[in-house]
Design a protein around this motif. Structure first.
Motif, PDB file in Angstrom:
ATOM      1  N   UNK A 140      47.476  39.359  29.619  1.00  0.00           N
ATOM      2  CA  UNK A 140      48.445  40.046  30.265  1.00  0.00           C
ATOM      3  C   UNK A 140      48.593  39.472  31.514  1.00  0.00           C
ATOM      4  N   UNK A 141      49.727  39.360  32.158  1.00  0.00           N
ATOM      5  CA  UNK A 141      50.192  38.702  33.157  1.00  0.00           C
ATOM      6  C   UNK A 141      50.329  39.751  34.416  1.00  0.00           C
ATOM      7  N   UNK A 142      49.737  39.817  35.281  1.00  0.00           N
ATOM      8  CA  UNK A 142      49.804  40.828  36.417  1.00  0.00           C
ATOM      9  C   UNK A 142      50.997  40.586  37.127  1.00  0.00           C
ATOM     10  N   UNK A 143      51.677  41.379  37.666  1.00  0.00           N
ATOM     11  CA  UNK A 143      52.824  41.013  38.514  1.00  0.00           C
ATOM     12  C   UNK A 143      52.711  41.374  40.089  1.00  0.00           C
ATOM     13  N   UNK A 144      53.232  40.553  40.997  1.00  0.00           N
ATOM     14  CA  UNK A 144      52.988  40.765  42.353  1.00  0.00           C
ATOM     15  C   UNK A 144      53.177  42.150  42.776  1.00  0.00           C
ATOM     16  N   UNK A 145      52.287  42.657  43.599  1.00  0.00           N
ATOM     17  CA  UNK A 145      52.416  43.913  44.314  1.00  0.00           C
ATOM     18  C   UNK A 145      52.183  45.037  43.245  1.00  0.00           C
ATOM     19  N   UNK A 146      51.772  44.740  41.986  1.00  0.00           N
ATOM     20  CA  UNK A 146      51.425  46.028  41.265  1.00  0.00           C
ATOM     21  C   UNK A 146      49.863  45.934  40.722  1.00  0.00           C
ATOM     22  N   UNK A 147      49.406  47.085  40.560  1.00  0.00           N
ATOM     23  CA  UNK A 147      47.796  47.010  39.995  1.00  0.00           C
ATOM     24  C   UNK A 147      47.462  48.133  39.124  1.00  0.00           C
ATOM     25  N   UNK A 148      46.418  48.238  38.918  1.00  0.00           N
ATOM     26  CA  UNK A 148      46.071  49.110  37.916  1.00  0.00           C
ATOM     27  C   UNK A 148      44.890  49.772  38.130  1.00  0.00           C
ATOM     28  N   UNK A 149      44.663  51.156  37.870  1.00  0.00           N
ATOM     29  CA  UNK A 149      43.119  51.866  38.045  1.00  0.00           C
ATOM     30  C   UNK A 149      42.789  52.440  36.737  1.00  0.00           C
ATOM     31  N   UNK A 150      41.717  52.334  36.482  1.00  0.00           N
ATOM     32  CA  UNK A 150      40.930  52.884  35.373  1.00  0.00           C
ATOM     33  C   UNK A 150      39.893  53.696  35.730  1.00  0.00           C
ATOM     34  N   UNK A 151      39.709  54.988  34.838  1.00  0.00           N
ATOM     35  CA  UNK A 151      38.545  55.672  35.028  1.00  0.00           C
ATOM     36  C   UNK A 151      37.299  54.930  34.962  1.00  0.00           C
ATOM     37  N   UNK A 152      36.529  55.097  36.034  1.00  0.00           N
ATOM     38  CA  UNK A 152      35.169  54.558  35.926  1.00  0.00           C
ATOM     39  C   UNK A 152      34.139  55.059  35.035  1.00  0.00           C
ATOM     40  N   UNK A 153      34.051  54.670  33.980  1.00  0.00           N
ATOM     41  CA  UNK A 153      33.041  55.300  33.003  1.00  0.00           C
ATOM     42  C   UNK A 153      31.765  55.102  33.164  1.00  0.00           C
ATOM     43  N   UNK A 154      31.318  54.188  34.022  1.00  0.00           N
ATOM     44  CA  UNK A 154      30.096  53.627  34.417  1.00  0.00           C
ATOM     45  C   UNK A 154      29.553  54.129  35.653  1.00  0.00           C
ATOM     46  N   UNK A 155      30.054  55.156  35.980  1.00  0.00           N
ATOM     47  CA  UNK A 155      29.648  55.636  37.503  1.00  0.00           C
ATOM     48  C   UNK A 155      28.053  56.160  37.368  1.00  0.00           C
ATOM     49  N   UNK A 156      27.356  55.279  38.143  1.00  0.00           N
ATOM     50  CA  UNK A 156      25.803  55.541  38.128  1.00  0.00           C
ATOM     51  C   UNK A 156      25.320  56.468  39.357  1.00  0.00           C
ATOM     52  N   UNK A 176      35.462  56.775  41.246  1.00  0.00           N
ATOM     53  CA  UNK A 176      35.798  57.686  40.028  1.00  0.00           C
ATOM     54  C   UNK A 176      36.838  56.690  39.266  1.00  0.00           C
ATOM     55  N   UNK A 177      37.456  55.759  40.094  1.00  0.00           N
ATOM     56  CA  UNK A 177      38.370  54.825  39.426  1.00  0.00           C
ATOM     57  C   UNK A 177      38.086  53.448  39.856  1.00  0.00           C
ATOM     58  N   UNK A 178      38.365  52.399  39.159  1.00  0.00           N
ATOM     59  CA  UNK A 178      38.236  50.893  39.725  1.00  0.00           C
ATOM     60  C   UNK A 178      39.313  50.341  39.047  1.00  0.00           C
ATOM     61  N   UNK A 179      39.763  49.097  39.531  1.00  0.00           N
ATOM     62  CA  UNK A 179      40.834  48.266  39.102  1.00  0.00           C
ATOM     63  C   UNK A 179      41.111  47.246  40.003  1.00  0.00           C
ATOM     64  N   UNK A 180      42.365  46.703  40.221  1.00  0.00           N
ATOM     65  CA  UNK A 180      42.766  45.600  40.938  1.00  0.00           C
ATOM     66  C   UNK A 180      44.149  45.606  41.178  1.00  0.00           C
ATOM     67  N   UNK A 181      44.660  44.573  41.938  1.00  0.00           N
ATOM     68  CA  UNK A 181      45.968  44.619  42.552  1.00  0.00           C
ATOM     69  C   UNK A 181      46.291  43.213  42.992  1.00  0.00           C
ATOM     70  N   UNK A 182      47.565  42.948  42.677  1.00  0.00           N
ATOM     71  CA  UNK A 182      47.968  41.493  43.065  1.00  0.00           C
ATOM     72  C   UNK A 182      48.779  41.458  44.124  1.00  0.00           C
ATOM     73  N   UNK A 183      48.316  40.508  45.357  1.00  0.00           N
ATOM     74  CA  UNK A 183      49.102  40.840  46.446  1.00  0.00           C
ATOM     75  C   UNK A 183      49.037  39.094  47.071  1.00  0.00           C
ATOM     76  N   UNK A 184      50.127  38.774  47.281  1.00  0.00           N
ATOM     77  CA  UNK A 184      50.281  37.340  47.896  1.00  0.00           C
ATOM     78  C   UNK A 184      49.688  36.442  46.993  1.00  0.00           C
ATOM     79  N   UNK A 185      49.693  36.631  45.707  1.00  0.00           N
ATOM     80  CA  UNK A 185      48.948  35.729  44.638  1.00  0.00           C
ATOM     81  C   UNK A 185      47.523  35.699  44.647  1.00  0.00           C
ATOM     82  N   UNK A 186      46.908  36.719  45.369  1.00  0.00           N
ATOM     83  CA  UNK A 186      45.511  36.862  45.335  1.00  0.00           C
ATOM     84  C   UNK A 186      45.243  38.240  44.637  1.00  0.00           C
ATOM     85  N   UNK A 187      44.129  38.044  43.853  1.00  0.00           N
ATOM     86  CA  UNK A 187      43.795  39.543  43.132  1.00  0.00           C
ATOM     87  C   UNK A 187      42.657  40.224  44.033  1.00  0.00           C
TER      88      UNK A 187
END
Length: 77
Positions: free
Chosen positions: A1-17, A23-34
């Motif tokens: 999947x290609x990530x779009x600039x200025x967009x991100x995603x959060x998923x439920x953290x099912x490995x919460x130790x 509670x959520x983890x994910x990433x976002x693309x800003x200025x070409x950096x994730x």
């Protein structure tokens, strides 16, 4: 999947130790950096919210499953 600039995603953290883990983890693309994102469910006087934190980008670090976006003008050939 290609990530779009200025967009991100959060998923439920099912490995919460522990209680302080996000509670959520994910990433976002800003200025070409994730950047990695973390989110915690909280209650405020205004109601339910999600507090977010972004990790600092580390050049050369493999910090995401998404490749860094390279613009045509950045290619040296």
């Amino acid at each position: 999947r290609q990530q779009q600039e200025g967009r991100g995603v959060l998923f439920t953290n099912d490995k919460k130790g522990n209680e302080r883990a996000p509670d959520f983890k994910g990433d976002i693309l800003i200025d070409g950096n994730v950047y990695k994102l973390a989110g915690w469910k909280k209650t405020s006087p205004y109601g339910e919210l999600i507090s977010l934190a972004r990790s600092e980008f580390q050049p050369g670090a493999q910090n995401s499953k998404y490749p860094k976006v390279v613009e045509d003008g950045d290619v040296p050939f």
